[in-house]
Write an enzyme that holds these catalytic residues in place. Structure first.
Site, PDB file in Angstrom:
ATOM      1  N   SER A   1      48.936  19.579  66.638  1.00 65.89           N
ATOM      2  CA  SER A   1      48.904  20.844  66.047  1.00 65.89           C
ATOM      3  C   SER A   1      47.242  20.583  65.367  1.00 65.89           C
ATOM      4  O   SER A   1      46.959  19.668  64.498  1.00 65.89           O
ATOM      5  CB  SER A   1      49.733  21.342  64.917  1.00 65.89           C
TER       6      SER A   1
ATOM      7  N   HIS B   1      48.350  22.982  70.651  1.00 65.49           N
ATOM      8  CA  HIS B   1      49.454  23.627  69.621  1.00 65.49           C
ATOM      9  C   HIS B   1      48.682  24.021  68.242  1.00 65.49           C
ATOM     10  O   HIS B   1      48.120  23.977  67.430  1.00 65.49           O
ATOM     11  CB  HIS B   1      50.345  22.310  69.127  1.00 65.49           C
TER      12      HIS B   1
ATOM     13  N   ASP C   1      48.596  26.623  65.437  1.00 66.72           N
ATOM     14  CA  ASP C   1      49.654  27.656  64.646  1.00 66.72           C
ATOM     15  C   ASP C   1      48.720  29.147  64.061  1.00 66.72           C
ATOM     16  O   ASP C   1      48.310  29.015  62.940  1.00 66.72           O
ATOM     17  CB  ASP C   1      50.344  26.720  63.153  1.00 66.72           C
TER      18      ASP C   1
ATOM     19  N   MET D   1      50.115  32.530  61.455  1.00 65.28           N
ATOM     20  CA  MET D   1      50.656  32.103  60.269  1.00 65.28           C
ATOM     21  C   MET D   1      50.482  33.721  59.631  1.00 65.28           C
ATOM     22  O   MET D   1      48.942  33.892  59.457  1.00 65.28           O
ATOM     23  CB  MET D   1      50.532  31.030  59.219  1.00 65.28           C
TER      24      MET D   1
ATOM     25  N   HIS E   1      51.749  28.876  68.106  1.00 65.94           N
ATOM     26  CA  HIS E   1      53.005  29.142  67.669  1.00 65.94           C
ATOM     27  C   HIS E   1      52.986  30.170  66.191  1.00 65.94           C
ATOM     28  O   HIS E   1      52.140  29.958  65.475  1.00 65.94           O
ATOM     29  CB  HIS E   1      53.114  27.819  66.689  1.00 65.94           C
TER      30      HIS E   1
ATOM     31  N   MET F   1      54.433  32.578  64.147  1.00 62.36           N
ATOM     32  CA  MET F   1      54.866  32.324  62.601  1.00 62.36           C
ATOM     33  C   MET F   1      54.525  33.703  61.506  1.00 62.36           C
ATOM     34  O   MET F   1      53.721  33.506  60.707  1.00 62.36           O
ATOM     35  CB  MET F   1      54.902  31.245  61.279  1.00 62.36           C
TER      36      MET F   1
ATOM     37  N   MET G   1      61.550  23.277  65.666  1.00 53.94           N
ATOM     38  CA  MET G   1      61.067  23.296  64.548  1.00 53.94           C
ATOM     39  C   MET G   1      62.247  21.563  63.552  1.00 53.94           C
ATOM     40  O   MET G   1      63.079  21.834  62.610  1.00 53.94           O
ATOM     41  CB  MET G   1      61.155  24.131  63.256  1.00 53.94           C
TER      42      MET G   1
ATOM     43  N   ASP H   1      58.607  19.954  66.206  1.00 54.57           N
ATOM     44  CA  ASP H   1      57.173  20.333  65.813  1.00 54.57           C
ATOM     45  C   ASP H   1      57.554  20.261  64.120  1.00 54.57           C
ATOM     46  O   ASP H   1      57.988  20.866  63.291  1.00 54.57           O
ATOM     47  CB  ASP H   1      56.577  22.057  65.803  1.00 54.57           C
TER      48      ASP H   1
HETATM   49  C1  DX5 Z   1      54.715  24.052  60.446  1.00 52.52           C
HETATM   50  C2  DX5 Z   1      53.230  24.239  61.745  1.00 52.52           C
HETATM   51  C3  DX5 Z   1      53.378  22.556  63.061  1.00 52.52           C
HETATM   52  C4  DX5 Z   1      52.279  21.428  62.002  1.00 52.52           C
HETATM   53  C5  DX5 Z   1      52.854  19.967  61.823  1.00 52.52           C
HETATM   54  O1  DX5 Z   1      54.344  25.532  59.977  1.00 52.52           O
HETATM   55  O2  DX5 Z   1      54.388  24.635  62.035  1.00 52.52           O
HETATM   56  O3  DX5 Z   1      52.882  22.713  63.620  1.00 52.52           O
HETATM   57  O4  DX5 Z   1      51.688  21.948  61.814  1.00 52.52           O
HETATM   58  O5  DX5 Z   1      51.733  19.183  61.476  1.00 52.52           O
HETATM   59  P1  DX5 Z   1      52.534  18.121  61.113  1.00 52.52           P
HETATM   60  O6  DX5 Z   1      52.374  17.129  61.920  1.00 52.52           O
HETATM   61  O7  DX5 Z   1      51.147  17.486  59.849  1.00 52.52           O
HETATM   62  O8  DX5 Z   1      53.653  18.426  60.321  1.00 52.52           O
HETATM   63 ZN    ZN Z   2      53.860  24.455  64.521  1.00 53.33          ZN
END
Ligand code: DX5
Ligand code: ZN
Length: 224
Positions: free
Chosen positions: A11, A36, A38, A40, A69, A71, A140, A178
Protein backbone atom coordinates in the site's frame (compact mmCIF):
# COMPACT_ATOMS: atom_id res chain seq x y z
CA UNK A 1 -1.20 -28.91 4.71
CA UNK A 2 0.55 -26.88 2.06
CA UNK A 3 -1.32 -24.06 0.36
CA UNK A 4 -0.40 -21.65 -2.39
CA UNK A 5 1.63 -18.65 -1.39
CA UNK A 6 -0.18 -15.35 -0.90
CA UNK A 7 0.35 -12.47 -3.31
CA UNK A 8 1.68 -9.19 -1.95
CA UNK A 9 0.03 -5.81 -2.51
CA UNK A 10 2.11 -3.00 -0.98
CA UNK A 11 0.00 0.00 0.00
CA UNK A 12 1.60 3.23 -1.19
CA UNK A 13 -0.08 5.11 1.65
CA UNK A 14 3.19 4.44 3.48
CA UNK A 15 5.35 5.62 0.55
CA UNK A 16 7.10 8.98 0.26
CA UNK A 17 4.44 11.18 -1.38
CA UNK A 18 7.12 13.55 -2.67
CA UNK A 19 8.62 10.62 -4.62
CA UNK A 20 5.53 8.56 -5.32
CA UNK A 21 6.51 7.49 -8.84
CA UNK A 22 9.98 6.35 -7.75
CA UNK A 23 8.52 4.48 -4.78
CA UNK A 24 6.00 2.69 -7.02
CA UNK A 25 8.85 1.66 -9.32
CA UNK A 26 11.02 0.60 -6.37
CA UNK A 27 8.35 -1.58 -4.77
CA UNK A 28 7.57 -3.15 -8.15
CA UNK A 29 11.22 -4.08 -8.67
CA UNK A 30 11.31 -5.38 -5.09
CA UNK A 31 8.88 -8.15 -6.05
CA UNK A 32 5.35 -6.85 -5.40
CA UNK A 33 2.41 -8.48 -7.21
CA UNK A 34 0.04 -5.51 -7.11
CA UNK A 35 0.13 -1.84 -6.15
CA UNK A 36 -2.53 -1.04 -3.52
CA UNK A 37 -3.66 2.58 -3.69
CA UNK A 38 -5.65 4.03 -0.79
CA UNK A 39 -8.16 6.67 -1.87
CA UNK A 40 -9.74 8.58 1.04
CA UNK A 41 -12.21 11.45 0.82
CA UNK A 42 -12.35 12.91 4.33
CA UNK A 43 -16.04 11.91 4.51
CA UNK A 44 -16.27 8.12 4.47
CA UNK A 45 -13.03 8.12 6.51
CA UNK A 46 -11.46 11.02 8.42
CA UNK A 47 -8.34 11.23 6.25
CA UNK A 48 -7.78 12.63 2.73
CA UNK A 49 -5.20 11.10 0.38
CA UNK A 50 -5.30 11.33 -3.40
CA UNK A 51 -7.55 11.15 -6.45
CA UNK A 52 -7.58 9.69 -9.95
CA UNK A 53 -5.12 12.24 -11.35
CA UNK A 54 -2.45 10.97 -8.95
CA UNK A 55 -3.20 7.40 -10.04
CA UNK A 56 -2.76 8.44 -13.69
CA UNK A 57 0.54 10.14 -12.86
CA UNK A 58 2.05 7.05 -11.24
CA UNK A 59 0.66 4.59 -13.82
CA UNK A 60 3.77 4.73 -15.99
CA UNK A 61 6.07 3.75 -13.11
CA UNK A 62 4.89 0.12 -12.92
CA UNK A 63 3.44 -2.63 -15.08
CA UNK A 64 1.78 -4.29 -12.06
CA UNK A 65 -1.99 -4.29 -11.66
CA UNK A 66 -3.23 -1.29 -9.69
CA UNK A 67 -5.80 -1.84 -6.97
CA UNK A 68 -7.76 1.34 -6.18
CA UNK A 69 -9.15 0.96 -2.67
CA UNK A 70 -11.91 3.56 -2.62
CA UNK A 71 -12.69 4.69 0.91
CA UNK A 72 -15.11 7.29 -0.38
CA UNK A 73 -18.79 8.02 -0.21
CA UNK A 74 -20.80 7.66 -3.46
CA UNK A 75 -18.04 5.76 -5.27
CA UNK A 76 -20.35 5.34 -8.30
CA UNK A 77 -19.66 8.98 -9.18
CA UNK A 78 -15.97 8.24 -9.62
CA UNK A 79 -15.80 4.80 -11.27
CA UNK A 80 -15.15 6.19 -14.75
CA UNK A 81 -12.38 8.46 -13.48
CA UNK A 82 -10.62 5.62 -11.66
CA UNK A 83 -11.09 3.25 -14.60
CA UNK A 84 -9.60 5.88 -16.94
CA UNK A 85 -6.71 6.46 -14.51
CA UNK A 86 -5.38 2.96 -15.16
CA UNK A 87 -6.74 1.13 -12.11
CA UNK A 88 -7.24 -2.57 -12.83
CA UNK A 89 -9.21 -3.55 -9.74
CA UNK A 90 -11.61 -1.12 -8.09
CA UNK A 91 -12.66 -1.78 -4.50
CA UNK A 92 -15.73 -0.16 -2.99
CA UNK A 93 -16.99 -0.41 0.56
CA UNK A 94 -20.20 -2.18 1.47
CA UNK A 95 -20.67 0.53 4.13
CA UNK A 96 -20.50 3.44 1.65
CA UNK A 97 -23.66 5.23 0.60
CA UNK A 98 -24.51 4.04 -2.93
CA UNK A 99 -26.55 1.60 -5.00
CA UNK A 100 -24.03 -1.19 -4.50
CA UNK A 101 -25.07 -3.58 -7.28
CA UNK A 102 -25.14 -0.68 -9.73
CA UNK A 103 -21.65 0.42 -8.66
CA UNK A 104 -20.20 -3.09 -8.93
CA UNK A 105 -21.74 -3.59 -12.38
CA UNK A 106 -20.47 -0.22 -13.52
CA UNK A 107 -16.91 -1.26 -12.56
CA UNK A 108 -17.25 -4.39 -14.69
CA UNK A 109 -18.89 -2.43 -17.50
CA UNK A 110 -15.75 -0.29 -17.58
CA UNK A 111 -13.74 -3.48 -18.13
CA UNK A 112 -12.28 -3.53 -14.63
CA UNK A 113 -12.40 -6.05 -11.81
CA UNK A 114 -14.93 -5.26 -9.12
CA UNK A 115 -14.12 -5.78 -5.46
CA UNK A 116 -16.13 -5.37 -2.29
CA UNK A 117 -14.51 -4.21 0.95
CA UNK A 118 -15.87 -5.04 4.42
CA UNK A 119 -14.89 -3.10 7.55
CA UNK A 120 -14.08 -4.81 10.87
CA UNK A 121 -17.43 -4.03 12.57
CA UNK A 122 -19.45 -5.26 9.55
CA UNK A 123 -20.63 -8.88 9.55
CA UNK A 124 -19.17 -10.78 6.59
CA UNK A 125 -22.61 -12.29 5.94
CA UNK A 126 -23.65 -8.85 4.62
CA UNK A 127 -21.37 -9.49 1.63
CA UNK A 128 -22.95 -12.83 0.72
CA UNK A 129 -25.65 -11.44 -1.62
CA UNK A 130 -22.94 -9.75 -3.74
CA UNK A 131 -20.45 -12.60 -4.18
CA UNK A 132 -21.48 -13.18 -7.79
CA UNK A 133 -21.06 -9.50 -8.60
CA UNK A 134 -17.42 -9.36 -7.54
CA UNK A 135 -13.97 -10.52 -8.66
CA UNK A 136 -12.26 -10.03 -5.30
CA UNK A 137 -13.29 -9.66 -1.66
CA UNK A 138 -11.39 -7.29 0.66
CA UNK A 139 -11.56 -7.97 4.36
CA UNK A 140 -10.33 -5.01 6.41
CA UNK A 141 -8.24 -5.86 9.46
CA UNK A 142 -8.13 -2.24 10.70
CA UNK A 143 -10.75 0.47 10.67
CA UNK A 144 -9.86 2.33 7.49
CA UNK A 145 -8.44 5.83 7.49
CA UNK A 146 -4.80 5.52 8.48
CA UNK A 147 -1.75 3.36 7.96
CA UNK A 148 0.29 1.93 10.80
CA UNK A 149 -2.60 0.67 12.93
CA UNK A 150 -2.72 -2.63 14.82
CA UNK A 151 -4.20 -5.74 13.22
CA UNK A 152 -7.69 -6.62 14.47
CA UNK A 153 -7.63 -10.39 14.99
CA UNK A 154 -11.39 -10.82 14.96
CA UNK A 155 -11.21 -10.20 11.18
CA UNK A 156 -9.49 -13.56 10.63
CA UNK A 157 -12.47 -15.94 10.91
CA UNK A 158 -14.28 -13.88 8.25
CA UNK A 159 -11.92 -15.28 5.62
CA UNK A 160 -12.94 -18.90 6.19
CA UNK A 161 -16.62 -18.01 6.53
CA UNK A 162 -16.52 -16.15 3.20
CA UNK A 163 -14.68 -18.97 1.44
CA UNK A 164 -17.17 -21.53 2.70
CA UNK A 165 -20.06 -19.44 1.43
CA UNK A 166 -18.36 -19.00 -1.95
CA UNK A 167 -18.05 -22.76 -2.20
CA UNK A 168 -21.71 -23.14 -1.31
CA UNK A 169 -22.65 -20.63 -4.01
CA UNK A 170 -20.31 -22.28 -6.51
CA UNK A 171 -18.22 -19.12 -6.83
CA UNK A 172 -14.62 -18.52 -5.90
CA UNK A 173 -12.88 -15.16 -5.77
CA UNK A 174 -9.60 -14.26 -4.09
CA UNK A 175 -9.68 -12.73 -0.62
CA UNK A 176 -7.41 -9.79 0.18
CA UNK A 177 -6.73 -8.67 3.74
CA UNK A 178 -5.68 -5.11 4.53
CA UNK A 179 -4.40 -3.36 7.65
CA UNK A 180 -1.70 -4.07 10.22
CA UNK A 181 -0.09 -6.80 8.11
CA UNK A 182 3.48 -7.80 8.99
CA UNK A 183 5.38 -11.10 9.03
CA UNK A 184 3.45 -12.29 12.08
CA UNK A 185 -0.09 -11.17 11.24
CA UNK A 186 0.53 -12.09 7.58
CA UNK A 187 1.19 -15.63 8.74
CA UNK A 188 -2.12 -15.71 10.63
CA UNK A 189 -3.99 -14.28 7.64
CA UNK A 190 -2.39 -16.68 5.15
CA UNK A 191 -3.16 -19.66 7.38
CA UNK A 192 -6.74 -18.42 7.60
CA UNK A 193 -6.89 -18.52 3.79
CA UNK A 194 -6.04 -14.98 2.62
CA UNK A 195 -4.87 -14.90 -1.01
CA UNK A 196 -3.53 -11.33 -1.13
CA UNK A 197 -1.78 -9.48 1.70
CA UNK A 198 -1.97 -5.68 1.50
CA UNK A 199 0.76 -4.07 3.59
CA UNK A 200 1.85 -0.45 3.88
CA UNK A 201 4.23 0.29 6.75
CA UNK A 202 5.74 -3.19 6.87
CA UNK A 203 6.95 -2.93 3.26
CA UNK A 204 7.77 0.78 2.93
CA UNK A 205 9.44 1.20 6.33
CA UNK A 206 11.55 -1.95 5.88
CA UNK A 207 15.33 -1.55 5.56
CA UNK A 208 15.27 -4.36 3.01
CA UNK A 209 12.12 -4.06 0.89
CA UNK A 210 12.66 -7.21 -1.24
CA UNK A 211 13.19 -9.23 1.97
CA UNK A 212 9.99 -7.84 3.52
CA UNK A 213 8.03 -8.84 0.40
CA UNK A 214 9.63 -12.30 0.40
CA UNK A 215 8.66 -12.73 4.07
CA UNK A 216 5.03 -11.89 3.28
CA UNK A 217 4.95 -14.22 0.29
CA UNK A 218 6.29 -17.08 2.42
CA UNK A 219 3.50 -16.60 4.99
CA UNK A 220 1.43 -19.70 5.57
CA UNK A 221 3.86 -22.02 3.82
CA UNK A 222 5.71 -23.22 6.93
CA UNK A 223 4.68 -26.62 8.26
CA UNK A 224 2.26 -26.59 11.19
C1 DX5 B 1 -6.14 1.66 5.79
C2 DX5 B 1 -5.68 1.35 4.39
C3 DX5 B 1 -4.59 0.33 4.36
C4 DX5 B 1 -3.31 0.84 4.98
C5 DX5 B 1 -2.44 -0.30 5.36
O1 DX5 B 1 -7.16 2.59 5.75
O2 DX5 B 1 -6.76 0.86 3.63
O3 DX5 B 1 -4.36 -0.11 3.04
O4 DX5 B 1 -2.61 1.67 4.12
O5 DX5 B 1 -1.35 0.21 6.05
P1 DX5 B 1 -0.60 -0.64 7.17
O6 DX5 B 1 -0.08 -1.87 6.47
O7 DX5 B 1 0.48 0.27 7.64
O8 DX5 B 1 -1.61 -0.99 8.22
ZN1 ZN C 1 -6.22 -0.12 1.70
Amino acid sequence: MSRSMPSVAPSILAADFARLGEDVARVSLAGADYIHIDIMDGVFVPNITMGPSTVSSIREYSKLPFIAHLMITHPERHIKAFADSGSDIIEVHIEAEQDLVKTLRSIRDHGKKAALAVNPPTAIENAFPYLREIDLLLIMSVNPGFGGQSFIESSLPKIGIAKKEMERQGSSVPVEIDGGINGKTGELAALAGADILAAGSYVFKADDMPAAIRTLRACGSSKH
